[in-house]
Scaffold this motif. Structure first.
Motif, PDB file in Angstrom:
ATOM      1  N   GLY A 202      -1.717  15.545   5.079  1.00  0.00           N
ATOM      2  CA  GLY A 202      -3.143  15.184   3.726  1.00  0.00           C
ATOM      3  C   GLY A 202      -3.113  16.619   3.517  1.00  0.00           C
ATOM      4  N   HIS A 203      -4.551  17.420   4.365  1.00  0.00           N
ATOM      5  CA  HIS A 203      -4.639  18.186   3.889  1.00  0.00           C
ATOM      6  C   HIS A 203      -3.879  19.508   3.513  1.00  0.00           C
ATOM      7  N   VAL A 225      -9.438  16.453   8.449  1.00  0.00           N
ATOM      8  CA  VAL A 225      -9.345  15.425   7.318  1.00  0.00           C
ATOM      9  C   VAL A 225     -10.221  15.092   6.358  1.00  0.00           C
ATOM     10  N   ALA A 238     -12.862  13.792  -3.478  1.00  0.00           N
ATOM     11  CA  ALA A 238     -11.213  14.682  -2.785  1.00  0.00           C
ATOM     12  C   ALA A 238     -11.846  16.273  -2.802  1.00  0.00           C
ATOM     13  N   GLU A 242      -6.623  19.516  -2.711  1.00  0.00           N
ATOM     14  CA  GLU A 242      -6.392  19.133  -2.705  1.00  0.00           C
ATOM     15  C   GLU A 242      -5.396  18.093  -2.986  1.00  0.00           C
ATOM     16  N   SER A 248      -5.432  11.426   0.484  1.00  0.00           N
ATOM     17  CA  SER A 248      -6.112  11.836   1.684  1.00  0.00           C
ATOM     18  C   SER A 248      -7.009  11.064   1.688  1.00  0.00           C
ATOM     19  N   ARG A 252      -8.680   9.276   5.317  1.00  0.00           N
ATOM     20  CA  ARG A 252     -10.187   9.330   5.417  1.00  0.00           C
ATOM     21  C   ARG A 252     -10.832   7.870   6.218  1.00  0.00           C
TER      22      ARG A 252
END
Length: 292
Positions: A202-203, A225, A238, A242, A248, A252
């Motif tokens: 994600g990140h 995260v 966000a 991102e 993402s 989370r």
């Protein structure tokens, strides 16, 4: 007016903090701090947002994003998850990136206070290749020719390593310093007794977290995260840059739900001076309850 300590911890850099996870001892190892302009880190927020969340801001109106690592000890053996920003003790302004200042330099001293030296560390797990996570793995201490943990294996996911040349802060020199020691790991790999890798893309696409399990207790080091305890109550926020904001945000919420429902301890490497905590459900949202 004196600020209560439990609230002051939300806005000051992390100190050494330790707790037990079953038979293992885990400790936050401070290195330094990044001071972030809150609306630069969370672009969708407003001045009104931060008026409502001012307890997370220091006297300059900045968010405190700590930099350091997680020491995991199993008897005489020890490993680190992330190793801070490195031997850069002078605050550097990086306002073009929304960072008011960034500095490091204290991780080796923090380790010493915990009774460990660099050569006690057999493994360094780097969650992702950003400069405030890999510092001491790539840079030598003053007067030294090799990075502090040059004897250790550096664990990085294959995707993260493949993407290294497009990652913030990884110069050719940094990549070369890491390359001789990198060992790639995959989701589910046991990397140390009681510690396994957990894919958290994600990140960055190759970001890896680490789950610590012992004697029926569990801790999840969830990497980036989440960047701040304020985000626990606002998982849809966000951060800047991102590329897949909805995915993402979903991650989370998934991580927070797991922490809350399974009773797992969370470890937020950037969480000011509240790096260890439990997550409690608050209706459709969540709350962070600091430990240690």
């Amino acid at each position: 007016m004196r600020i209560p300590d439990n609230e002051d911890r939300l806005r000051r850099p992390a100190r050494i903090r330790s707790l037990r996870v079953g038979d293992l001892r885990v400790s936050y190892v401070p290195d330094g701090v990044v001071k972030m302009v809150p609306r630069s880190l969370f672009p969708a927020t407003s001045d009104e947002t931060w008026a409502r969340n001012s307890r997370y801001l220091d006297s300059s109106g900045w968010l405190t994003i700590s930099a350091g690592g997680l020491l995991i000890e199993n008897g005489e053996r020890a490993m680190l998850v992330d190793v801070g920003y490195g031997p850069f003790t002078e605050p550097v302004s990086m306002m073009e990136h929304g960072m008011a200042t960034m500095y490091g330099g204290s991780l080796l001293d923090s380790l010493d206070r915990l009774g460990r030296g660099p050569h006690d560390i057999e493994t360094v797990a780097i969650t992702h290749l950003h400069i405030e996570h890999l510092g001491w793995a790539a840079h030598p201490a003053t007067g030294e020719s090799e990075p502090a943990f040059a004897h250790a294996a550096y664990l990085v996911s294959q995707r993260e390593w493949d993407d290294r040349r497009t990652t913030f802060g990884v110069t050719e020199e940094v990549a070369a310093a890491l390359a001789r020691r990198v060992r790639t790991v995959a989701d589910g790999d046991e990397v140390f007794p009681g510690v396994r890798a957990v894919a958290l893309p994600g990140h960055t696409a190759g970001q890896m977290g680490y789950e610590v399990t012992s004697a029926g207790e569990r801790l999840l080091a969830f990497a980036d995260v989440l960047h701040s305890p304020v985000q626990v109550a606002h998982p849809d926020w966000a951060i800047v840059g991102e590329s897949a904001a909805e995915e993402s945000a979903g991650l989370r919420r998934e991580v927070l739900g797991r922490l809350a429902d399974e009773g797992t301890i969370g470890f937020g490497v950037h969480f000011a001076d509240v790096p260890f905590g439990r997550v409690r459900r608050m209706g459709d949202s969540f709350a962070w309850e600091p430990l240690a």
